[in-house]
Design a protein around this motif. Structure first.
Motif, PDB file in Angstrom:
ATOM      1  N   ASN A 112      -7.219  13.618  15.040  1.00 19.74           N
ATOM      2  CA  ASN A 112      -8.613  13.969  14.780  1.00 19.74           C
ATOM      3  C   ASN A 112      -9.403  12.783  14.255  1.00 19.74           C
ATOM      4  OD1 ASN A 112      -8.446  16.645  15.591  1.00 19.74           O
ATOM      5  ND2 ASN A 112      -8.001  17.421  13.537  1.00 19.74           N
ATOM      6  N   ALA A 113      -8.763  11.971  13.413  1.00 11.22           N
ATOM      7  CA  ALA A 113      -9.435  10.789  12.881  1.00 11.22           C
ATOM      8  C   ALA A 113      -9.792   9.819  14.012  1.00 11.22           C
ATOM      9  CB  ALA A 113      -8.543  10.093  11.849  1.00 11.22           C
ATOM     10  N   ILE A 114      -8.842   9.526  14.874  1.00  9.75           N
ATOM     11  CA  ILE A 114      -9.088   8.637  16.011  1.00  9.75           C
ATOM     12  C   ILE A 114     -10.234   9.170  16.860  1.00  9.75           C
ATOM     13  CG2 ILE A 114      -8.120   7.745  18.176  1.00  9.75           C
ATOM     14  CD1 ILE A 114      -6.748   6.419  15.872  1.00  9.75           C
ATOM     15  N   ASN A 115     -10.227  10.473  17.129  1.00  4.22           N
ATOM     16  CA  ASN A 115     -11.250  11.077  17.986  1.00  4.22           C
ATOM     17  C   ASN A 115     -12.634  11.078  17.368  1.00  4.22           C
ATOM     18  OD1 ASN A 115      -9.418  11.638  20.038  1.00  4.22           O
ATOM     19  ND2 ASN A 115      -8.916  13.666  19.219  1.00  4.22           N
ATOM     20  N   ASN A 116     -12.712  10.770  16.077  1.00 10.72           N
ATOM     21  CA  ASN A 116     -14.004  10.764  15.388  1.00 10.72           C
ATOM     22  C   ASN A 116     -14.358   9.393  14.817  1.00 10.72           C
ATOM     23  OD1 ASN A 116     -15.178  13.687  15.190  1.00 10.72           O
ATOM     24  ND2 ASN A 116     -12.965  13.912  14.952  1.00 10.72           N
ATOM     25  N   GLY A 117     -13.702   8.347  15.329  1.00  8.79           N
ATOM     26  CA  GLY A 117     -14.081   6.984  14.963  1.00  8.79           C
ATOM     27  C   GLY A 117     -13.597   6.507  13.614  1.00  8.79           C
ATOM     28  N   LEU A 118     -12.671   7.252  13.002  1.00 11.77           N
ATOM     29  CA  LEU A 118     -12.101   6.865  11.714  1.00 11.77           C
ATOM     30  C   LEU A 118     -10.723   6.271  11.973  1.00 11.77           C
ATOM     31  CD1 LEU A 118     -12.510   7.148   8.558  1.00 11.77           C
ATOM     32  CD2 LEU A 118     -11.240   9.298   8.767  1.00 11.77           C
ATOM     33  N   LEU A 119     -10.460   5.071  11.464  1.00  3.88           N
ATOM     34  CA  LEU A 119      -9.195   4.395  11.746  1.00  3.88           C
ATOM     35  C   LEU A 119      -8.145   4.707  10.688  1.00  3.88           C
ATOM     36  CD1 LEU A 119      -7.398   2.424  13.288  1.00  3.88           C
ATOM     37  CD2 LEU A 119      -8.482   0.552  12.040  1.00  3.88           C
ATOM     38  N   PRO A 120      -7.068   5.420  11.041  1.00  2.00           N
ATOM     39  CA  PRO A 120      -5.949   5.622  10.128  1.00  2.00           C
ATOM     40  C   PRO A 120      -4.905   4.518  10.348  1.00  2.00           C
ATOM     41  CG  PRO A 120      -5.761   7.126  11.998  1.00  2.00           C
ATOM     42  CD  PRO A 120      -6.919   6.202  12.278  1.00  2.00           C
ATOM     43  N   VAL A 121      -4.578   3.781   9.315  1.00  2.00           N
ATOM     44  CA  VAL A 121      -3.625   2.678   9.408  1.00  2.00           C
ATOM     45  C   VAL A 121      -2.368   3.032   8.629  1.00  2.00           C
ATOM     46  CG1 VAL A 121      -3.171   0.263   8.824  1.00  2.00           C
ATOM     47  CG2 VAL A 121      -5.431   0.942   9.682  1.00  2.00           C
ATOM     48  N   ALA A 122      -1.246   3.105   9.315  1.00  2.00           N
ATOM     49  CA  ALA A 122       0.035   3.384   8.663  1.00  2.00           C
ATOM     50  C   ALA A 122       0.776   2.076   8.416  1.00  2.00           C
ATOM     51  CB  ALA A 122       0.879   4.320   9.528  1.00  2.00           C
ATOM     52  N   LEU A 123       1.110   1.834   7.156  1.00  2.00           N
ATOM     53  CA  LEU A 123       1.870   0.644   6.762  1.00  2.00           C
ATOM     54  C   LEU A 123       3.066   1.079   5.928  1.00  2.00           C
ATOM     55  CD1 LEU A 123      -0.973  -1.792   5.597  1.00  2.00           C
ATOM     56  CD2 LEU A 123       0.351  -1.959   7.717  1.00  2.00           C
ATOM     57  N   PRO A 124       4.116   0.259   5.879  1.00  2.00           N
ATOM     58  CA  PRO A 124       5.253   0.583   5.019  1.00  2.00           C
ATOM     59  C   PRO A 124       4.820   0.787   3.568  1.00  2.00           C
ATOM     60  CG  PRO A 124       5.805  -1.215   6.494  1.00  2.00           C
ATOM     61  CD  PRO A 124       4.333  -0.983   6.648  1.00  2.00           C
ATOM     62  N   GLU A 125       5.536   1.639   2.885  1.00  2.00           N
ATOM     63  CA  GLU A 125       5.154   2.016   1.525  1.00  2.00           C
ATOM     64  C   GLU A 125       5.000   0.806   0.605  1.00  2.00           C
ATOM     65  OE1 GLU A 125       6.559   5.198  -1.934  1.00  2.00           O
ATOM     66  OE2 GLU A 125       7.625   5.076  -0.018  1.00  2.00           O
ATOM     67  N   GLU A 126       5.895  -0.167   0.744  1.00  2.00           N
ATOM     68  CA  GLU A 126       5.815  -1.330  -0.158  1.00  2.00           C
ATOM     69  C   GLU A 126       4.564  -2.170   0.115  1.00  2.00           C
ATOM     70  OE1 GLU A 126       8.638  -2.412   3.276  1.00  2.00           O
ATOM     71  OE2 GLU A 126       8.255  -0.687   1.954  1.00  2.00           O
ATOM     72  N   GLN A 127       4.117  -2.210   1.362  1.00  2.00           N
ATOM     73  CA  GLN A 127       2.887  -2.935   1.685  1.00  2.00           C
ATOM     74  C   GLN A 127       1.662  -2.193   1.157  1.00  2.00           C
ATOM     75  OE1 GLN A 127       2.831  -3.833   5.890  1.00  2.00           O
ATOM     76  NE2 GLN A 127       4.710  -5.054   5.784  1.00  2.00           N
ATOM     77  N   VAL A 128       1.671  -0.865   1.298  1.00  2.00           N
ATOM     78  CA  VAL A 128       0.584  -0.063   0.741  1.00  2.00           C
ATOM     79  C   VAL A 128       0.512  -0.258  -0.774  1.00  2.00           C
ATOM     80  CG1 VAL A 128      -0.262   2.287   0.345  1.00  2.00           C
ATOM     81  CG2 VAL A 128       0.647   1.649   2.590  1.00  2.00           C
ATOM     82  N   GLN A 129       1.672  -0.283  -1.424  1.00  3.31           N
ATOM     83  CA  GLN A 129       1.701  -0.478  -2.871  1.00  3.31           C
ATOM     84  C   GLN A 129       1.128  -1.835  -3.251  1.00  3.31           C
ATOM     85  OE1 GLN A 129       2.860   1.843  -5.397  1.00  3.31           O
ATOM     86  NE2 GLN A 129       1.566   0.340  -6.447  1.00  3.31           N
ATOM     87  N   GLN A 130       1.454  -2.857  -2.485  1.00  2.85           N
ATOM     88  CA  GLN A 130       0.931  -4.189  -2.783  1.00  2.85           C
ATOM     89  C   GLN A 130      -0.590  -4.217  -2.674  1.00  2.85           C
ATOM     90  OE1 GLN A 130       2.821  -7.433  -0.716  1.00  2.85           O
ATOM     91  NE2 GLN A 130       1.279  -8.919  -1.341  1.00  2.85           N
ATOM     92  N   ILE A 131      -1.124  -3.587  -1.630  1.00  2.00           N
ATOM     93  CA  ILE A 131      -2.582  -3.537  -1.475  1.00  2.00           C
ATOM     94  C   ILE A 131      -3.208  -2.758  -2.628  1.00  2.00           C
ATOM     95  CG2 ILE A 131      -4.479  -2.760  -0.004  1.00  2.00           C
ATOM     96  CD1 ILE A 131      -2.569  -3.153   2.401  1.00  2.00           C
ATOM     97  N   MET A 132      -2.596  -1.634  -2.987  1.00  2.05           N
ATOM     98  CA  MET A 132      -3.096  -0.852  -4.114  1.00  2.05           C
ATOM     99  C   MET A 132      -3.151  -1.692  -5.388  1.00  2.05           C
ATOM    100  SD  MET A 132      -1.337   2.923  -3.845  1.00  2.05           S
ATOM    101  CE  MET A 132      -2.052   4.220  -2.837  1.00  2.05           C
ATOM    102  N   ASP A 133      -2.082  -2.421  -5.657  1.00  2.00           N
ATOM    103  CA  ASP A 133      -2.013  -3.246  -6.871  1.00  2.00           C
ATOM    104  C   ASP A 133      -3.119  -4.300  -6.880  1.00  2.00           C
ATOM    105  OD1 ASP A 133       0.198  -1.806  -7.682  1.00  2.00           O
ATOM    106  OD2 ASP A 133       1.663  -3.314  -7.034  1.00  2.00           O
ATOM    107  N   GLU A 134      -3.347  -4.918  -5.722  1.00  2.00           N
ATOM    108  CA  GLU A 134      -4.390  -5.947  -5.637  1.00  2.00           C
ATOM    109  C   GLU A 134      -5.780  -5.344  -5.826  1.00  2.00           C
ATOM    110  OE1 GLU A 134      -4.098  -8.499  -2.214  1.00  2.00           O
ATOM    111  OE2 GLU A 134      -1.910  -8.599  -2.331  1.00  2.00           O
ATOM    112  N   VAL A 135      -5.998  -4.173  -5.253  1.00  2.00           N
ATOM    113  CA  VAL A 135      -7.303  -3.517  -5.388  1.00  2.00           C
ATOM    114  C   VAL A 135      -7.568  -3.138  -6.845  1.00  2.00           C
ATOM    115  CG1 VAL A 135      -8.605  -1.423  -4.816  1.00  2.00           C
ATOM    116  CG2 VAL A 135      -7.414  -2.685  -3.013  1.00  2.00           C
TER     117      VAL A 135
END
Length: 201
Positions: A112-135
């Protein structure tokens, strides 16, 4: 539908797993049939202290001044689970979000996200955590997502590659919903229809 090629935006961390579609847009706000006007109800039960939506919850992350205007949401696993309501990506997009980054997504929400122009990006949990920490470490931290290169660039410049189906990537890059995708073949469709005998029409 707005095309998506590259986006750089203020990032916000929603440190929750299993965020379901009833949390994204509660059922009492589903009466509209157009895609606009849902952003004000996004995460209603978390954003507001009252049912009418008049009193903001100052503790909820989207209400914090440092995240005002965020367009990249970073969350935990299984984002978008629950019922298959298309209103969920409508609400996220209407609020101003262009990208959701998480370790995993519910399948129907992802489509549904793709069909409505919203980009869902799946990354490994440790990469998501790193981005969260930086943010969380720096006010005004921005994340860049390049769909052409299939790459996320964190606030500190770390790069993470993500996968996306070629068909989904094509739809987003061209800004095509299901109807737009069909109309890419308009010439062939017209040619086929032109060959149909009158008696079959």
């Amino acid at each position: 539908m707005q095309a998506f090629t590259q986006h750089t935006g203020l990032a916000v961390v929603l440190d929750n797993a299993n965020v379901d579609t009833d949390q994204i847009i509660p059922k009492q706000f589903l009466s509209k049939v157009t895609r606009d006007g849902f952003g004000v109800h996004l995460f209603h039960d978390w954003r507001y202290l009252d049912e009418a939506g008049l009193e903001l919850n100052p503790e909820f992350v989207l209400n914090k001044p440092r995240f005002k205007g965020a367009s990249v949401l970073i969350a935990r696993e299984n984002f978008g689970c629950g019922s298959s309501r298309e209103h969920a990506p409508w609400a996220l997009a209407d609020y101003g979000l262009r990208v959701i980054i998480a370790p995993s997504f519910a399948d129907i929400f992802y489509g549904n996200a793709i069909n409505n122009g919203l980009l869902p990006v799946a990354l490994p949990e440790e990469q998501v955590q790193q981005i969260m920490d930086e943010v969380m470490a720096a006010k005004g931290a921005a994340v860049t997502v390049d769909l052409n290169k299939q790459k996320v660039i964190s606030p500190l410049g770390n790069e993470f590659v993500f996968d996306i189906a070629p068909s989904a990537r094509h739809k987003l890059l061209k800004g095509l919903d299901a109807i737009g995708l069909t109309l890419e073949h308009d010439v062939d469709i017209s040619a086929y229809e032109g060959e149909i005998p009158v008696w079959r029409q």
